[in-house]
Design a protein around this motif. Structure first.
Motif, PDB file in Angstrom:
ATOM      1  N   LEU A   1       9.050 -16.954   1.919  1.00 62.27           N
ATOM      2  CA  LEU A   1       9.189 -15.533   2.262  1.00 62.27           C
ATOM      3  C   LEU A   1       9.981 -14.772   1.206  1.00 62.27           C
ATOM      4  CD1 LEU A   1       9.847 -15.554   6.130  1.00 62.27           C
ATOM      5  CD2 LEU A   1       7.905 -14.504   4.955  1.00 62.27           C
TER       6      LEU A   1
ATOM      7  N   TYR B   1       8.654 -11.706  -0.950  1.00 61.20           N
ATOM      8  CA  TYR B   1       9.128 -10.360  -0.566  1.00 61.20           C
ATOM      9  C   TYR B   1      10.583 -10.173  -0.996  1.00 61.20           C
ATOM     10  CZ  TYR B   1       4.965 -10.430   2.391  1.00 61.20           C
ATOM     11  OH  TYR B   1       3.667 -10.518   2.847  1.00 61.20           O
TER      12      TYR B   1
ATOM     13  N   ILE C   1      13.384  -8.579   1.316  1.00 58.88           N
ATOM     14  CA  ILE C   1      14.119  -9.286   2.374  1.00 58.88           C
ATOM     15  C   ILE C   1      15.558  -9.537   1.935  1.00 58.88           C
ATOM     16  CG2 ILE C   1      14.293 -11.412   3.727  1.00 58.88           C
ATOM     17  CD1 ILE C   1      11.246 -11.633   3.613  1.00 58.88           C
TER      18      ILE C   1
ATOM     19  N   THR D   1       6.402  -4.212   7.307  1.00 59.65           N
ATOM     20  CA  THR D   1       6.846  -5.142   8.355  1.00 59.65           C
ATOM     21  C   THR D   1       5.651  -5.885   8.949  1.00 59.65           C
ATOM     22  OG1 THR D   1       6.795  -3.404  10.063  1.00 59.65           O
ATOM     23  CG2 THR D   1       8.892  -3.771   8.931  1.00 59.65           C
TER      24      THR D   1
ATOM     25  N   ILE E   1      11.429  -8.105  12.856  1.00 57.35           N
ATOM     26  CA  ILE E   1      11.521  -7.648  11.463  1.00 57.35           C
ATOM     27  C   ILE E   1      11.907  -6.176  11.481  1.00 57.35           C
ATOM     28  CG2 ILE E   1      10.345  -7.399   9.242  1.00 57.35           C
ATOM     29  CD1 ILE E   1       8.323  -9.512  10.224  1.00 57.35           C
TER      30      ILE E   1
ATOM     31  N   VAL F   1       4.581  -8.578   6.432  1.00 58.29           N
ATOM     32  CA  VAL F   1       5.498  -9.719   6.454  1.00 58.29           C
ATOM     33  C   VAL F   1       5.255 -10.569   7.699  1.00 58.29           C
ATOM     34  CG1 VAL F   1       7.920 -10.432   6.575  1.00 58.29           C
ATOM     35  CG2 VAL F   1       7.251  -8.568   5.054  1.00 58.29           C
TER      36      VAL F   1
ATOM     37  N   THR G   1       2.340 -12.758   7.225  1.00 56.94           N
ATOM     38  CA  THR G   1       2.701 -13.884   6.343  1.00 56.94           C
ATOM     39  C   THR G   1       3.497 -14.933   7.107  1.00 56.94           C
ATOM     40  OG1 THR G   1       2.758 -12.389   4.428  1.00 56.94           O
ATOM     41  CG2 THR G   1       3.874 -14.515   4.197  1.00 56.94           C
TER      42      THR G   1
END
Length: 457
Positions: free
Chosen positions: A229, A233, A236, A169, A201, A172, A175
């Motif tokens: 995203l 990832y 997600i 998390t 998140i 992310v 990012t």
């Protein structure tokens, strides 16, 4: 009180307070010193003088506690997220029993001196445990930063490697910050700018699935950010948008829209799986949630004949732990998405003995009771504000024979027990460390209706 702001004084720390601060006395005046530990001799500077106490900042430790450790986080002294990382972990667990005792001593519920307070159940590896991240987003000289506010302020501390946050998390979130900067999306500013305010998140521990919410103060086109995203990832599964245009400390606005992916992610606790929509509440420490729910089940002592009332039910997770063992479960929550999740979760598990409604517990339970419903067991897991006065009045009027109170705030728990002990006996309080390195603890309280009270008809 012969103290003034900026005055420097020596102080011996006698104990830790409910917020993790050191407490000492200077000429009979109570002094609170964040960062100081019990047993330390410190030199501090007064920062605030109140009617019955003063606050100070730690300048120097003249005699160090043998339980003081070096915090493992690089921004610990700046960030307001943790308060106890400088205290050895086993002593943090002892402290969390003590803050329960402090709260009980302050509010003095009946018989509190004799309550059994069980040793805190801690974690084997108390790091990277937070499965939910909720970071503020701000822009400084064109650079986008995300993190938490410094304690007692609106000064953002950038956090890129949180010691207690789940690693994925955090990655992310880092990012997201870079992408918001790359695509030059507007970032919220409290004075003038509308844009991205906060990012949430959440990671499901059982499945590894991720869920994101962008909280914004105006509608934005996040297409490019979303595309990058989800390419980067695959974990997600949901990206949602929540619009909050108000100048308020509340994180969320009323409406949440799924922009990409599924409406829910899947999580698991004990022996069942369930769905979580973006706004639904779930405990932020999945590993300790297993322990918490086991202790709640244990405290209720199920016989199989119970009609269980699950106040503040969220997505139904605590109640579902009992559902196959009891006659019926009824629950309510103020978040419609949570109730929709609860209904879906019960249906997926093939349960036909559950009933869920949207609304406040203090409104719905009296309505049910007026229509003839009677619970024989009660679970309450309220927010930090504790039980609403109307709900308390209903419980006292129609007290089920047994009750389990799950609390995340020792002060409101102790306050509520002053009322509940009119009809209930506290059998024990089990402390569970859901939030290592912070001054917060979770508690499971086992209550039984006093035998000398009239049975309700």
């Amino acid at each position: 009180m012969n103290l003034s702001v900026k005055q420097k004084i020596p102080l011996k720390i006698k104990r830790l307070g409910i917020n993790g601060e050191g407490i000492g006395f200077y000429k009979k005046t109570l002094i609170f010193v964040p960062g100081a530990l019990q047993g330390e001799d410190v030199f501090c500077q007064i920062t605030s003088v109140k009617k019955n106490f003063a606050e100070a900042k730690l300048l120097k430790i003249n005699k160090k506690s043998k339980f003081r450790v070096k915090p493992a986080c690089s921004v610990y002294d700046l960030c307001g997220g943790c308060q106890l990382m400088h205290l050895r972990y086993d002593k943090q667990l002892v402290y969390k029993e003590d803050i329960i005792r402090q709260a009980l001593k302050k509010f003095k519920p009946k018989g509190y001196e004799h309550y059994e307070i069980r040793p805190t159940i801690g974690m084997t590896d108390p790091k990277h445990y937070r499965a939910k991240l909720q970071f503020q987003v701000r822009s400084f000289s064109g650079s986008v930063m995300s993190g938490l506010y410094a304690a007692g302020s609106h000064r953002l501390i950038a956090v890129e490697d949180c010691f207690v946050q789940d690693k994925l998390t955090q990655q992310v979130m880092n990012t997201v910050s870079r992408l918001l900067e790359k695509y030059r999306l507007p970032i919220y500013n409290e004075r003038r700018s509308a844009g991205v305010r906060t990012v949430m998140i959440r990671k499901a521990q059982a499945t590894g699935q991720l869920q994101l919410i962008f909280i914004v103060s105006k509608t934005l086109d996040l297409t490019e950010v979303i595309n990058d995203l989800v390419d980067q990832y695959p974990e997600i599964k949901t990206i949602a948008l929540n619009i909050n245009t108000r100048k308020t400390s509340e994180i969320y606005g009323e409406k949440t829209i799924v922009l990409w992916g599924e409406d829910t992610i899947e999580e698991e606790v004990l022996d069942y799986r369930f769905e979580l929509s973006p706004r639904a509440f779930y405990q932020l420490n999945p590993q300790q949630t297993q322990i918490l729910y086991q202790e709640a089940v244990k405290a209720l002592e199920i016989t199989g004949e119970e009609d269980v009332l699950d106040a503040y039910c969220g997505v139904g997770t605590i109640g579902l732990a009992f559902a196959r063992k009891v006659k019926s479960i009824r629950g309510m929550d103020i978040i419609p998405e949570a109730i929709a999740d609860a209904k879906r979760n019960a249906e997926r598990l093939g349960l036909t003995n559950t009933h869920y409604e949207v609304g406040k517990a203090e409104d719905i339970i009296p309505k049910w009771y007026k229509n003839g419903y009677r619970a024989t067991a009660l679970i309450v897991d309220p927010p930090r504000t504790g039980l609403d006065s109307k709900l308390l009045a209903t419980i006292l009027r129609f007290p089920p024979p047994k009750m389990v109170y799950v609390s995340c705030n020792t002060s409101t728990l102790a306050r509520d027990l002053t009322k509940l002990t009119a009809v209930y006996q506290v059998k024990y309080i089990q402390s569970i460390d859901m939030f290592p390195h912070t001054s917060r603890t979770e508690a499971v309280v086992k209550l039984e209706k006093k035998q000398n009270k009239k049975q309700d008809t």
